[in-house]
Motif scaffolding. Structure first.
Motif, mmCIF file in Angstrom:
data_model
loop_
_atom_site.group_PDB
_atom_site.id
_atom_site.type_symbol
_atom_site.label_atom_id
_atom_site.label_comp_id
_atom_site.label_asym_id
_atom_site.label_seq_id
_atom_site.Cartn_x
_atom_site.Cartn_y
_atom_site.Cartn_z
ATOM 1 N N ILE A 60 6.411 -0.140 13.519
ATOM 2 C CA ILE A 60 6.879 -1.579 13.139
ATOM 3 C C ILE A 60 6.604 -1.675 11.718
ATOM 4 O O ILE A 60 5.101 -1.750 11.369
ATOM 5 N N PRO A 61 7.392 -1.753 10.729
ATOM 6 C CA PRO A 61 7.057 -1.779 9.439
ATOM 7 C C PRO A 61 6.432 -3.112 9.186
ATOM 8 O O PRO A 61 6.915 -4.198 9.727
ATOM 9 N N ALA A 62 5.322 -3.111 8.218
ATOM 10 C CA ALA A 62 5.076 -4.748 8.046
ATOM 11 C C ALA A 62 5.740 -5.229 6.864
ATOM 12 O O ALA A 62 6.631 -4.767 6.126
ATOM 13 N N ASP A 63 5.465 -6.525 6.884
ATOM 14 C CA ASP A 63 6.396 -7.511 5.805
ATOM 15 C C ASP A 63 5.730 -7.059 4.696
ATOM 16 O O ASP A 63 4.566 -7.402 4.266
ATOM 17 N N PRO A 64 6.875 -6.724 3.698
ATOM 18 C CA PRO A 64 6.215 -6.450 2.234
ATOM 19 C C PRO A 64 5.728 -7.524 1.513
ATOM 20 O O PRO A 64 4.787 -7.326 0.680
ATOM 21 N N THR B 292 3.848 -9.834 2.655
ATOM 22 C CA THR B 292 2.295 -10.135 3.155
ATOM 23 C C THR B 292 1.554 -9.034 2.922
ATOM 24 O O THR B 292 0.243 -9.006 3.211
ATOM 25 N N VAL B 293 1.896 -7.641 2.603
ATOM 26 C CA VAL B 293 1.199 -6.477 2.360
ATOM 27 C C VAL B 293 0.230 -6.578 1.258
ATOM 28 O O VAL B 293 0.548 -7.131 0.255
ATOM 29 N N PRO B 294 -1.155 -6.395 1.076
ATOM 30 C CA PRO B 294 -1.991 -6.353 0.083
ATOM 31 C C PRO B 294 -1.352 -5.467 -1.154
ATOM 32 O O PRO B 294 -1.169 -4.474 -0.735
ATOM 33 N N LEU B 295 -1.576 -5.867 -2.247
ATOM 34 C CA LEU B 295 -1.070 -5.097 -3.530
ATOM 35 C C LEU B 295 -1.928 -3.567 -3.556
ATOM 36 O O LEU B 295 -1.163 -2.626 -3.872
ATOM 37 N N SER B 296 -3.080 -3.670 -3.109
ATOM 38 C CA SER B 296 -3.747 -2.228 -2.966
ATOM 39 C C SER B 296 -3.143 -1.261 -1.894
ATOM 40 O O SER B 296 -3.081 -0.008 -2.020
ATOM 41 N N LEU B 297 -2.291 -1.721 -1.135
ATOM 42 C CA LEU B 297 -1.850 -0.977 -0.039
ATOM 43 C C LEU B 297 -0.210 -0.681 0.021
ATOM 44 O O LEU B 297 0.114 -0.191 0.605
ATOM 45 N N ALA B 298 0.312 -1.494 -0.929
ATOM 46 C CA ALA B 298 1.855 -1.427 -1.051
ATOM 47 C C ALA B 298 2.409 -0.293 -1.560
ATOM 48 O O ALA B 298 1.774 0.453 -2.477
ATOM 49 N N GLU B 299 3.481 0.056 -1.186
ATOM 50 C CA GLU B 299 3.986 1.425 -1.694
ATOM 51 C C GLU B 299 5.194 0.979 -2.763
ATOM 52 O O GLU B 299 5.372 1.829 -3.806
ATOM 53 N N PHE B 300 5.610 -0.214 -2.658
ATOM 54 C CA PHE B 300 6.681 -0.363 -3.771
ATOM 55 C C PHE B 300 6.409 -1.953 -4.216
ATOM 56 O O PHE B 300 6.555 -2.870 -3.477
ATOM 57 N N VAL B 301 6.014 -2.055 -5.693
ATOM 58 C CA VAL B 301 5.690 -3.223 -5.938
ATOM 59 C C VAL B 301 6.445 -3.561 -7.356
ATOM 60 O O VAL B 301 6.926 -2.859 -8.182
ATOM 61 N N VAL B 302 6.985 -4.776 -7.327
ATOM 62 C CA VAL B 302 7.877 -5.238 -8.296
ATOM 63 C C VAL B 302 7.329 -6.443 -8.981
ATOM 64 O O VAL B 302 6.600 -7.334 -8.233
ATOM 65 N N HIS C 72 13.204 -5.218 -0.649
ATOM 66 C CA HIS C 72 11.998 -5.053 0.129
ATOM 67 C C HIS C 72 10.678 -4.575 -0.349
ATOM 68 O O HIS C 72 10.049 -3.605 0.170
ATOM 69 N N ALA C 73 10.247 -5.198 -1.526
ATOM 70 C CA ALA C 73 9.189 -4.881 -2.123
ATOM 71 C C ALA C 73 8.084 -5.937 -1.947
ATOM 72 O O ALA C 73 8.235 -6.771 -1.755
ATOM 73 N N THR C 74 6.942 -5.548 -2.473
ATOM 74 C CA THR C 74 5.864 -6.646 -2.618
ATOM 75 C C THR C 74 5.914 -6.952 -4.105
ATOM 76 O O THR C 74 5.583 -6.434 -5.197
#
Length: 406
Positions: free
Chosen positions: A271-275, A277-287, A307-309
């Protein structure tokens, strides 16, 4: 006096060019001083130093020390062509060092490349690095792999079956050492393989050398060292990537059959996490948004469509336009994302420190010489306010096209 007296009128008459119209013309390059030295021509000297074939002007400054009396010839120069690095081939290695990477999505992660770099340190000149992957994987040779063993990718979530296949592959390869990444999936696989083979596992190694491995212990108060074991895991960001010439990555023959392992897990779904709400330190794609953006509503639409953080520069966070937990940089959050998309961010030194660990950087800015543009692997020199609506239109067209195709 021993020095002859100059005759300016005679010098001027000697440089007169005949037949150049009613007005007198003079060739100043033939004008000589009392010492007999010819007059310098800075333009000709500068033209002789220019290297042709480049978009921006580049000059060969090795001619600065030329004798003044030497004639200057504007010889065209071409940019040196770098030779392609030769692929290193190891025909008969003394032993093999196996690496089992995570390779999410069929591509090596930064942690996987570090583990292959650690394997290169163990292999040295006599050994070879063999990478065991499931399915297709790109960039193995550039990462430092001499051999490659490709297994069929299992369907669904079956950690026990994957561990059994890796055990059978290691028995066929006969590797002296086997390295795993100390990650969520790699660490679990390493422990399952160690139990299946009945061998000890040296975990979380932070120093990997031919003489031995070192890891922290007792709350990092002491260090434990051991001669290179057969099974080990490598901590993230502990060993540098392989930076040498590309390797062959020759496929290894493997005749192992598919193993039927009874599944202890009947059904499992990721189940993918909601981007958002994902902490920046764990995010894969940041805008991220910078001071060059004023329409933050459109920015949030772009973040949602990709679908980014969301992230932001310090200027927006200090102004209260973005939450403080979205600040990227040395005074905010240091990222380890796969991709970082910067909109309207010039790139202050503290902000660049926060994105130093990102694998890919995309930047949009109006300033061609902005630090973020220079850092980016893909740069768009344009106003981010105009790029965002265009990007939303393209994403909507792509979504509509995929909907019709399905």
């Amino acid at each position: 006096m021993s020095r002859p007296r100059r005759d300016p009128r005679a010098e001027r008459a000697a440089s007169l060019v005949a037949g150049e119209g009613p007005r007198p013309r003079y060739d100043r390059t033939r004008r000589a001083t009392a010492s007999g030295r010819p007059r310098r021509d800075p333009r000709a000297e500068r033209a002789a130093q220019r290297i042709d074939g480049l978009a921006r002007a580049r000059y060969d400054l090795s001619q600065i020390g030329r004798p003044v009396g030497e004639a200057v010839t504007a010889t065209p120069r071409t940019a040196p062509v770098a030779e392609a690095p030769k692929t290193i081939i190891v025909e008969t290695p003394a032993f093999l060092v196996a690496v089992v990477p995570d390779a999410p999505g069929g591509r090596l992660s930064s942690h996987d490349r570090q583990v292959i770099g650690a394997a290169r340190a163990l292999a040295g000149r006599e050994g070879a690095v063999a990478v065991i992957v499931e399915g297709e994987c790109e960039g193995l040779g550039a990462a430092g792999a001499d051999r490659m063993l490709r297994l069929e990718r299992a369907k669904g979530y079956d950690p026990a079956g994957r561990a059994a296949r890796i055990e059978a592959a290691l028995a066929g390869v006969g590797a002296r050492h086997v390295l795993f990444p100390e990650s969520l999936d790699g660490g679990d696989l390493a422990r399952r393989v160690a139990v299946g083979l009945g061998e000890a596992l040296f975990t979380n190694a932070e120093v990997v050398a031919a003489k031995g491995l070192v890891r922290p212990a007792r709350g990092r108060r002491v260090e434990q060292s051991l001669a290179p074991p057969r099974l080990a895991t490598v901590a993230p960001d502990a060993v540098a990537d392989y930076a040498g010439p590309p390797r062959e990555a020759r496929p290894l023959p493997y005749e192992g059959s598919a193993l039927e392992i009874p599944k202890s897990i009947v059904s499992a779904t990721r189940i993918p996490a909601d981007p958002a709400t994902v902490p920046l330190s764990l995010a894969e794609f940041v805008v991220s948004a910078g001071n060059g953006l004023s329409d933050l509503d459109t920015f949030r639409q772009v973040v949602s469509a990709l679908h980014a953080t969301p992230g932001a520069s310090r200027v927006l966070c200090d102004a209260g336009l973005m939450p403080r937990h979205t600040q990227v940089g040395a005074s905010g959050t240091v990222l380890a994302a796969t991709c970082y998309f910067a909109l309207g961010i010039s790139g202050a030194p503290q902000h660049l420190q926060g994105v130093a660990g990102c694998e890919h950087v995309v930047a949009v800015n109006t300033d061609l010489h902005a630090a973020m543009i220079e850092r980016a692997g893909l740069a768009v020199v344009q106003d981010a306010q105009a790029v965002m609506p265009a990007l939303l239109r393209l994403l909507a067209e792509e979504a509509a096209g995929s909907g019709k195709a399905s």
